[in-house]
Design an enzyme around this catalytic site. Structure first.
Site, PDB file in Angstrom:
ATOM      1  N   ASP A 150       2.398   3.713   7.855  1.00 36.90           N
ATOM      2  CA  ASP A 150       1.161   3.004   7.619  1.00 36.90           C
ATOM      3  C   ASP A 150       1.365   1.622   7.016  1.00 36.90           C
ATOM      4  OD1 ASP A 150      -1.506   2.497   7.499  1.00 36.90           O
ATOM      5  OD2 ASP A 150      -2.003   4.513   6.827  1.00 36.90           O
ATOM      6  N   ASN A 194       0.813   7.647   2.181  1.00 37.37           N
ATOM      7  CA  ASN A 194       1.477   6.847   3.209  1.00 37.37           C
ATOM      8  C   ASN A 194       2.960   7.161   3.347  1.00 37.37           C
ATOM      9  OD1 ASN A 194      -0.833   5.559   3.878  1.00 37.37           O
ATOM     10  ND2 ASN A 194      -0.452   3.736   2.651  1.00 37.37           N
ATOM     11  N   THR A 246      -4.597   0.366  -3.042  1.00 38.74           N
ATOM     12  CA  THR A 246      -5.372   1.438  -3.664  1.00 38.74           C
ATOM     13  C   THR A 246      -5.288   1.286  -5.170  1.00 38.74           C
ATOM     14  OG1 THR A 246      -4.733   2.799  -1.813  1.00 38.74           O
ATOM     15  CG2 THR A 246      -5.647   3.945  -3.705  1.00 38.74           C
ATOM     16  N   LYS A 277       1.760   4.517  -1.334  1.00 39.72           N
ATOM     17  CA  LYS A 277       1.142   5.592  -2.120  1.00 39.72           C
ATOM     18  C   LYS A 277       1.527   6.902  -1.445  1.00 39.72           C
ATOM     19  CE  LYS A 277      -3.008   4.655   0.435  1.00 39.72           C
ATOM     20  NZ  LYS A 277      -4.428   4.538   0.555  1.00 39.72           N
ATOM     21  N   ASP A 322       0.832  -1.204   0.000  1.00 37.03           N
ATOM     22  CA  ASP A 322       0.000   0.000   0.000  1.00 37.03           C
ATOM     23  C   ASP A 322       0.863   1.249   0.000  1.00 37.03           C
ATOM     24  OD1 ASP A 322      -2.410   1.312  -0.165  1.00 37.03           O
ATOM     25  OD2 ASP A 322      -2.689   1.421   2.000  1.00 37.03           O
TER      26      ASP A 322
HETATM   27  P1  AMP Z   1      -3.260   8.576   9.642  1.00 36.27           P
HETATM   28  O1  AMP Z   1      -4.319   8.263  10.624  1.00 36.27           O
HETATM   29  O2  AMP Z   1      -2.045   7.718   9.800  1.00 36.27           O
HETATM   30  O3  AMP Z   1      -3.774   8.603   8.226  1.00 36.27           O
HETATM   31  O4  AMP Z   1      -2.749  10.057   9.974  1.00 36.27           O
HETATM   32  C1  AMP Z   1      -3.530  11.176   9.770  1.00 36.27           C
HETATM   33  C2  AMP Z   1      -2.638  12.390   9.472  1.00 36.27           C
HETATM   34  O5  AMP Z   1      -1.827  12.699  10.592  1.00 36.27           O
HETATM   35  C3  AMP Z   1      -1.640  12.136   8.344  1.00 36.27           C
HETATM   36  O6  AMP Z   1      -2.221  12.434   7.133  1.00 36.27           O
HETATM   37  C4  AMP Z   1      -0.497  13.065   8.688  1.00 36.27           C
HETATM   38  O7  AMP Z   1      -0.739  14.354   8.182  1.00 36.27           O
HETATM   39  C5  AMP Z   1      -0.531  13.112  10.191  1.00 36.27           C
HETATM   40  N1  AMP Z   1       0.446  12.157  10.742  1.00 36.27           N
HETATM   41  C6  AMP Z   1       0.277  10.845  10.933  1.00 36.27           C
HETATM   42  N2  AMP Z   1       1.365  10.265  11.476  1.00 36.27           N
HETATM   43  C7  AMP Z   1       2.263  11.273  11.642  1.00 36.27           C
HETATM   44  C8  AMP Z   1       3.613  11.315  12.150  1.00 36.27           C
HETATM   45  N3  AMP Z   1       4.211  10.236  12.597  1.00 36.27           N
HETATM   46  N4  AMP Z   1       4.233  12.517  12.140  1.00 36.27           N
HETATM   47  C9  AMP Z   1       3.612  13.638  11.682  1.00 36.27           C
HETATM   48  N5  AMP Z   1       2.357  13.648  11.180  1.00 36.27           N
HETATM   49  C10 AMP Z   1       1.683  12.487  11.175  1.00 36.27           C
END
Ligand code: AMP
Length: 279
Positions: free
Chosen positions: A157, A144, A174, A141, A139
């Site tokens: 992810d 991620n 995807t 993309k 996955d």
């Molecule tokens: P996710 O639930 O993993 O899709 O995360 C949602 C959003 O949080 C992502 O689109 C990033 O913008 C931000 N995010 C997630 N993990 C991190 C991380 N380790 N460091 C900084 N931003 C993060």
């Protein structure tokens, strides 16, 4: 810099000072946080158990956590640990200050050859490491992929990844990034990630994935035919197109290997060795 957070006997929310919200995912929110004792900055991903159960995702999350916890590579986002309370699961993640690569791509429309080659080299190193550990990501993309404070790429992810030495049979991933063998629901192996590198390389350079169409059925058809065309834009060299064509090959056994990607003239000429942290 403070050393990474470690704790015997388990973490709890009281170990962290919570800062601003970094983002919102399907199953919860991500916050900037600091581990109180070490002052180490992390990203804390909060997932609601109710949401997970509603979508029957708990097995997937467990698999994701176990895989990511055991991966240690400069281009793979670290998962330091996790804990839970009655309603929530908390993932303690490496903080990626630069945010999503996807946002950066959309902001500037397409990357330069130098930037694109650097990301492809970083991804190839990280995937070679994952494949060595028998992990297929499946996955990969732009959403991620995150960037750290120095603009280095981090694969995040691991929701769809599998750890197996056998060929896999489940359809996932995807659409735009799916390899033909996955579209056809045939067995697939590590080479699905190599196909995705070809899709990403194209998207990095042209700003949109190669098999984009108005509907899913047409994207499927374009993938199956490997209906690949290159817009006539002067900023993309022949070497880059050759690499893309060597990755977007229907026969998975004939796709360029990760090792050969790293030796490709386009990568050698363009990838910045300082941004691509070697294993
Ligand atoms: P996710 O639930 O993993 O899709 O995360 C949602 C959003 O949080 C992502 O689109 C990033 O913008 C931000 N995010 C997630 N993990 C991190 C991380 N380790 N460091 C900084 N931003 C993060």
């Amino acid at each position: 810099m403070a050393s990474e957070p470690v704790k015997r006997g388990g973490w709890s929310i009281n170990d962290f000072e919570i800062g601003k919200r970094l983002g919102q995912g399907k199953f919860g929110r991500v916050y900037l946080a600091r581990e109180a004792k070490s002052q180490y900055i992390v990203a804390l991903k909060v997932i609601f158990k109710e949401q997970l159960e509603k979508y029957r995702m708990h097995h997937q999350l467990k698999r994701e956590m176990e895989i990511q916890r055991n991966l240690r590579h400069p281009h793979v986002l670290r998962l330091y640990g996790w804990f839970h309370d009655a309603e929530r699961i908390f993932l303690i993640l490496e903080y990626a200050h630069g945010g999503e690569l996807y946002k950066e791509l959309h902001r500037i429309h397409h990357f330069s050859e130098k930037q694109a080659a650097t990301y492809i080299a970083s991804l190839s190193h990280a995937l070679a490491y994952c494949h060595e550990k028998h992990v297929i990501h499946r996955d990969i993309k732009p959403e991620n992929l995150l960037l750290d404070h120095e603009g280095r790429l981090k694969i995040a992810d691991f929701g769809w990844s599998v750890q197996s030495q056998n060929k896999r049979h489940t359809l996932c991933g995807t659409l735009d990034y799916l390899a033909p063998e996955m579209v056809e629901n045939k067995s697939h192996d590590y080479a699905v990630d190599n196909w995705t590198l070809g899709v990403l390389c194209y998207e990095f350079l042209y700003g949109a994935p190669p098999f984009e169409a108005d509907n899913q059925a047409d994207t499927f058809r374009r993938i199956m035919k490997v209906d690949l065309t290159f817009p006539s834009t002067p900023h993309v060299s022949t070497d880059a197109k050759v690499l893309i064509m060597q990755l977007l090959v229907k026969d998975s056994a004939k796709r360029l290997s990760l090792e050969k990607i790293l030796q490709h003239p386009w990568i050698i000429k363009n990838a910045d060795p300082n941004d691509t942290i070697l294993k």
